[in-house]
Design an enzyme around this catalytic site. Structure first.
Site, PDB file in Angstrom:
ATOM      1  N   TYR A 157       0.941  -1.100  -0.033  1.00 25.63           N
ATOM      2  CA  TYR A 157       0.005  -0.040  -0.126  1.00 25.63           C
ATOM      3  C   TYR A 157       0.716   1.247  -0.061  1.00 25.63           C
ATOM      4  O   TYR A 157       0.684   2.157  -0.839  1.00 25.63           O
ATOM      5  CB  TYR A 157      -1.056   0.190   1.191  1.00 25.63           C
ATOM      6  N   LYS A 161       1.602   4.299  -3.041  1.00 23.82           N
ATOM      7  CA  LYS A 161       1.180   5.639  -2.634  1.00 23.82           C
ATOM      8  C   LYS A 161       2.806   6.510  -3.014  1.00 23.82           C
ATOM      9  O   LYS A 161       2.588   7.554  -3.580  1.00 23.82           O
ATOM     10  CB  LYS A 161       0.813   5.687  -1.190  1.00 23.82           C
TER      11      LYS A 161
END
Length: 258
Positions: A157, A161
């Site tokens: 994750y 990003k």
């Protein structure tokens, strides 16, 4: 910065039916904008539109990981509103798990939604913003990219990003001549439904590892804090933009015991 400049703008928001997306839509509508909500579930979008008012919002079913879906949704929202002033790339998912154990499906889902979805939506938005003569693309990053005091086991994750951060930097230079601005917005921990559906055992393991980082953390924020902050990024004159903004809690909170 002038909130009056938000009035009458048309802003597309991915993942706009709930959580930070809906909070952003609420803040924008409060200042007179119209919002195009993109999401996977019609029922969620319908509920959000009913709350915001059909005069101010419209929902478009769209899976951001599928480029044909994205292109269809942006064509539909442009036909409905007649223009596009901005895009908030908010759609994102996380699947906490140690790298060694993470399933292929969870890896691919995070990369496709968080990174490829952002790219596809930018591709669809750029021609519409160019035709409008100006615009703003706001891509959501995450404090997990820059801070260790976030929940553990979010390697993929956080990596997606971080990819959004670098992608946005390059994009900013590419579209500057078209008077399109690009903002990277990095929220810290927010109390939303983001974690619903996470595997309980994997979540528990991540929280236990998080405990090892220290007994306290910086706390959580309410979604409306972030929604309002994102909305204000659309309150600048044409040709002026926030390049990067990070909003995160700053208080000493005790971590729960598990």
């Amino acid at each position: 910065m002038n909130p009056e400049l938000i009035k009458d703008k048309v802003i597309a928001i991915t993942g706009g039916g709930a959580g930070l997306g809906l909070a952003t839509a609420q803040a924008l509508v409060k200042h007179g904008a119209k919002v195009a909500l993109l999401g996977r579930r019609q029922d969620v979008l319908d509920k959000a539109v009913a709350e915001l008012g059909a005069a101010h919002a419209c929902g478009f079913v769209c899976d951001v990981t599928r480029k044909p879906d994205v292109e269809k949704a942006f064509a539909a929202l442009h036909a409905h509103f007649g223009k596009l002033d901005g895009l908030v790339n908010n759609a994102g998912i996380a699947r906490p798990d140690p790298v060694e154990k993470m399933s292929e499906a969870d890896i691919v889902a995070q990369i496709n939604t968080n990174f490829l979805g952002t790219i596809f939506c930018c591709q669809a938005a750029i021609p519409l913003l160019r035709a409008n003569g100006h615009g703003l693309i706001l891509n959501l990053s995450s404090a997990t990219v820059r801070h260790d005091n976030e929940i553990s086991h979010l390697s993929v994750y956080a990596a997606t990003k971080a990819a959004v951060d670098r992608f946005s930097k390059e994009l900013r230079e590419e579209v500057k001549a078209d008077r399109i601005c690009v903002t990277v917005f990095s929220p810290g921990a927010v109390f939303t439904e983001f974690g619903l559906g996470w595997d309980e055992k994997k979540m528990s393991a991540a929280l236990h590892e998080w405990q090892k980082k220290g007994k306290t953390f910086d706390g959580y924020m309410k979604p409306d804090v972030i929604g309002s902050s994102i909305a204000m990024c659309f309150a600048y004159p044409k040709g002026v933009a926030v390049d990067f903004m990070e909003v995160k809690p700053s208080k000493v909170s005790e971590k729960p015991l598990f």
